[in-house]
Design an enzyme around this catalytic site. Structure first.
Site, PDB file in Angstrom:
ATOM      1  N   GLY A 158       0.808  -1.212   0.000  1.00  0.00           N
ATOM      2  CA  GLY A 158       0.000   0.000   0.000  1.00  0.00           C
ATOM      3  C   GLY A 158       0.841   1.261   0.000  1.00  0.00           C
ATOM      4  O   GLY A 158       2.015   1.241   0.358  1.00  0.00           O
ATOM      5  N   CYS A 159       0.198   2.339  -0.408  1.00  0.00           N
ATOM      6  CA  CYS A 159       0.831   3.664  -0.395  1.00  0.00           C
ATOM      7  C   CYS A 159      -0.238   4.669   0.014  1.00  0.00           C
ATOM      8  O   CYS A 159      -1.156   4.317   0.746  1.00  0.00           O
ATOM      9  CB  CYS A 159       1.440   3.983  -1.752  1.00  0.00           C
ATOM     10  N   LYS A 160      -0.165   5.862  -0.472  1.00  0.00           N
ATOM     11  CA  LYS A 160      -1.151   6.876  -0.110  1.00  0.00           C
ATOM     12  C   LYS A 160      -2.467   6.667  -0.860  1.00  0.00           C
ATOM     13  O   LYS A 160      -3.537   6.725  -0.272  1.00  0.00           O
ATOM     14  CB  LYS A 160      -0.600   8.277  -0.397  1.00  0.00           C
ATOM     15  N   GLY A 162      -2.667   4.255  -3.889  1.00  0.00           N
ATOM     16  CA  GLY A 162      -2.719   3.007  -4.656  1.00  0.00           C
ATOM     17  C   GLY A 162      -1.931   3.013  -5.949  1.00  0.00           C
ATOM     18  O   GLY A 162      -1.791   1.972  -6.588  1.00  0.00           O
ATOM     19  N   TYR A 208      -3.747   4.299   1.648  1.00  0.00           N
ATOM     20  CA  TYR A 208      -3.985   4.742   3.029  1.00  0.00           C
ATOM     21  C   TYR A 208      -5.213   5.645   3.113  1.00  0.00           C
ATOM     22  O   TYR A 208      -5.940   5.626   4.110  1.00  0.00           O
ATOM     23  CB  TYR A 208      -2.736   5.449   3.554  1.00  0.00           C
TER      24      TYR A 208
END
Length: 153
Positions: A105-107, A109, A134
């Protein structure tokens, strides 16, 4: 007056947008490489590991709260803009086996999709990208953790 950071950010988003239609899954990548945040939440409760590919600074401001969470940035912000982490694959490979079950995951996607594709193309067998990142995790009000320092991992 528009700041140079804003201009770089808009330019980066535009460049990513231009490259998205050209980016397709290879025949060796699973079609279900991206899962929604609800599926990710379920997998994490089943024992999967969460790999957060945001920067250390982003991670320290808050991240997915799960039993097994690791932070390995996919790229860094530099005065020249965003640059890929040249040690990303090496660092991830030192932490995980290619058969480990990972949710990336990241901020939002996007970054995690690129990271997931790198991992899958490098032989990782069970890696999924968390769509929405996130932001989606927080919108669902799933548990988050704030304040864990990078060196505590």
């Amino acid at each position: 007056m528009v700041s140079s950071h804003f201009i770089r950010s808009v330019l980066f988003i535009f460049i990513v947008y231009l490259h998205l239609p050209c980016t397709t899954l290879s025949n060796s990548e699973p079609e279900d490489i991206t899962i929604d945040v609800n599926q990710a939440h379920k997998l994490l409760h089943q024992g999967h590991t969460f790999l957060d590919v945001r920067t250390v600074e982003e991670f320290e401001k808050g991240h997915v709260n799960s039993e097994k969470v690791f932070n390995v940035p996919y790229w860094f912000y530099t005065p020249q803009g965003q640059e890929n982490n040249p040690n990303f694959l090496k660092h991830v490979s030192s932490l995980f086996n290619q058969t480990d079950h990972l949710v990336v995951g990241c901020k939002s996607g996007v970054r995690s999709l690129y990271a997931t594709r790198v991992l899958v193309s490098s032989g990782f067998k069970s890696v999924r990208n968390m769509d929405g990142g996130y932001i989606a995790w927080m919108e669902k009000r799933f548990p988050v953790k704030v304040g864990l320092k990078y060196d505590e991992l």
